[in-house]
Design a protein around this motif. Structure first.
Motif, mmCIF file in Angstrom:
data_model
loop_
_atom_site.group_PDB
_atom_site.id
_atom_site.type_symbol
_atom_site.label_atom_id
_atom_site.label_comp_id
_atom_site.label_asym_id
_atom_site.label_seq_id
_atom_site.Cartn_x
_atom_site.Cartn_y
_atom_site.Cartn_z
ATOM 1 N N LEU A 115 0.823 -1.210 0.000
ATOM 2 C CA LEU A 115 0.000 0.000 0.000
ATOM 3 C C LEU A 115 0.857 1.261 0.000
ATOM 4 C CD1 LEU A 115 -2.860 -0.955 2.508
ATOM 5 C CD2 LEU A 115 -2.856 -1.110 0.011
ATOM 6 N N ASP A 121 -6.389 4.069 -6.734
ATOM 7 C CA ASP A 121 -7.588 4.153 -5.902
ATOM 8 C C ASP A 121 -8.152 2.759 -5.650
ATOM 9 O OD1 ASP A 121 -7.807 7.116 -5.991
ATOM 10 O OD2 ASP A 121 -8.158 6.755 -8.125
ATOM 11 N N VAL A 123 -6.873 -1.298 -5.615
ATOM 12 C CA VAL A 123 -5.687 -2.157 -5.578
ATOM 13 C C VAL A 123 -6.146 -3.593 -5.811
ATOM 14 C CG1 VAL A 123 -3.684 -2.913 -4.253
ATOM 15 C CG2 VAL A 123 -4.581 -0.589 -3.938
ATOM 16 N N ARG A 202 -11.073 -1.211 -2.717
ATOM 17 C CA ARG A 202 -10.775 0.217 -2.710
ATOM 18 C C ARG A 202 -9.687 0.497 -1.680
ATOM 19 N NH1 ARG A 202 -14.713 2.184 -5.858
ATOM 20 N NH2 ARG A 202 -16.716 1.061 -5.837
ATOM 21 N N ARG A 203 -8.780 1.367 -2.035
ATOM 22 C CA ARG A 203 -7.720 1.748 -1.098
ATOM 23 C C ARG A 203 -8.328 2.290 0.193
ATOM 24 N NH1 ARG A 203 -2.341 2.964 -1.231
ATOM 25 N NH2 ARG A 203 -2.296 2.441 -3.456
ATOM 26 N N GLU A 207 -6.787 0.570 3.625
ATOM 27 C CA GLU A 207 -5.953 1.319 4.566
ATOM 28 C C GLU A 207 -6.542 1.354 5.976
ATOM 29 O OE1 GLU A 207 -5.723 5.080 2.601
ATOM 30 O OE2 GLU A 207 -7.629 5.806 3.411
ATOM 31 N N ARG A 312 0.179 10.534 1.727
ATOM 32 C CA ARG A 312 -1.134 10.915 1.212
ATOM 33 C C ARG A 312 -1.294 12.436 1.193
ATOM 34 N NH1 ARG A 312 -5.065 7.040 0.990
ATOM 35 N NH2 ARG A 312 -6.058 8.565 -0.378
#
Length: 314
Positions: A115, A121, A123, A202-203, A207, A312
Motif C-alpha cells: 500500500l 484508488d 488495488v 478500494r484503497r 488502509e 497521502r
C-alpha cells in the motif's frame, strides 16, 4: 444458508462476462479512478513474467485499465525480480518498504507494505504462481469496483483443479476456512473462494484494515471487511479456472493452523497461549517431531502509519 446470504448471492455474485471491457473502461473514465495491480512474489521466476506480460499487453497496451503493475519481492533467491522487471513490472523489495519496521516473512506482510508503494484508488492483488493466466482475473474483479459505487471488495471465484480432477483444489478452504466461516461468520458463507489470492478492493477500505502477516491475511481481511463495511459492500466474480502450484500436506497443515489462529484472534481477543503446531517427518530411525509457531502477528491499519499519512498529504 441465511436468507441474507441467498439474497447476497443473487445480487453480488457475478460472472466476468457480465461486464464487457468497454463498459468497465467507460466507468473508469467517468469516475477517474486509477488501478494498481500487486503481485506478491517469492521464488516465482517460472510464472511471474508471463502474468506481468499478459496484464501489460491486455490491460495496459490494448485497453488502459491498469495504471501500474508492482511486484513486491519477498526475498526470492531465484530470478523472480529480474524476470518480473524484464516483463515490464516495477519491482520493489519488501525490505525496502518502510525500513524502520523490520519485515517478517509472510504474504500478508508483503500485501500490507504494498500500500505504501502503489498509488491506485483500487488495488488488485494477484498471486504470482498462476499458470495459463488470463487477464480476466484482473478485469473481472476490478470491474464491479468501477461500475458499482456500493461495492468495496471483490473476490475472484473459480474452479481449482488438482491432479487433473476438477474442483479438488482448495483443500484448506474446504477443511478449515469454510467450516470456520459457516459456524462463526455465516454471512460470509456465500464466498466460493474465501482464501483465494485474487481480489481487489478500494484503497479507502484497505488502509483501514489490519493485515495478518501470514496466510491468514485473506480470511482476516474478509472478516474485518464484513464488520467494517457490511456484507452488501462485498462481492465475488466467476473468472473461470485457476491453475497454480500446489503445496504438500504438511505445508497445508501449517497454513490451516495459521488460518485457525487468525479466526481465533477475531473470536476472542484476550489472553491465550502462544500456539504451536507439531508435525512429524520420518528420519533414519523413526519419526522426528518438527514444531512450528503459528502465532499470527498482525500489522495495524496502514492509515495509522505516519509515513503513509505523510505520503497521502504530499
Amino acid at each position: 444458508m441465511l436468507e441474507e446470504v441467498e439474497r447476497w448471492l443473487a445480487a453480488r455474485s457475478w460472472s466476468v462476462t457480465d461486464r464487457p471491457l468497454h463498459r468497465i473502461m467507460a466507468a473508469k473514465r467517468a469516475t477517474n479512478q486509477s488501478v494498481s495491480v500487486v503481485l506478491p512474489a517469492l521464488n516465482e521466476e517460472e510464472t511471474v513474467g508471463d502474468i506481468v506480460a499478459v496484464i501489460r499487453h491486455d490491460l495496459m497496451h490494448q485497453v488502459p485499465l491498469v495504471d501500474e503493475i508492482v511486484v513486491v519481492d519477498s526475498g526470492s533467491t531465484d530470478r523472480t525480480a529480474e524476470v518480473a522487471a524484464a516483463a515490464g513490472a516495477r519491482v520493489v523489495h519488501r525490505d525496502a518498504i518502510l525500513p524502520r519496521i523490520p519485515a517478517v516473512p509472510g504474504k500478508g506482510e508483503v500485501l500490507w507494505r504494498s500500500l505504501l508503494v502503489t498509488t491506485g484508488d483500487i488495488v488488485c492483488f494477484i498471486d504470482a504462481d498462476l499458470r495459463e493466466f488470463s487477464s480476466d482475473f484482473v478485469s473481472g474483479i476490478v470491474g464491479p469496483l468501477l461500475t458499482e459505487p456500493g461495492v468495496d471488495l471483490v473476490k475472484g471465484m473459480y474452479d481449482r483443479p488438482l491432479g487433473g480432477a476438477a474442483g479438488q483444489g482448495g483443500r484448506v478452504t474446504e477443511l478449515m476456512a469454510r467450516p470456520l466461516l459457516n459456524m462463526h461468520w455465516p454471512q460470509l458463507a456465500g464466498f466460493v473462494q474465501p482464501l483465494g489470492g485474487e481480489y481487489a478492493a478500494r484503497r479507502s477500505l484497505l488502509e483501514q484494515l489490519p493485515f495478518p502477516v501470514g496466510y491468514g491475511v485473506e480470511l482476516g481481511m474478509l472478516v474485518d471487511a464484513l464488520h467494517l463495511v457490511g456484507l452488501d459492500a462485498l462481492a465475488q466474480v466467476d473468472v473461470g479456472v485457476r491453475k497454480h502450484r500446489h503445496q504438500d500436506g504438511q505445508a497445508l497443515g501449517r497454513m490451516a493452523a495459521t488460518i485457525y489462529r487468525t479466526a481465533q484472534l477475531r473470536l476472542a481477543r484476550g489472553h491465550m497461549i502462544r500456539p504451536a503446531l507439531t508435525q512429524f517427518e520420518r528420519s533414519g530411525d523413526g519419526f522426528a517431531p518438527r514444531t512450528y509457531s503459528v502465532d499470527t502477528e498482525e500489522r495495524p491499519p496502514m492509515a495509522e502509519i505516519t509515513e503513509y499519512a505523510t505520503r497521502r498529504v504530499a
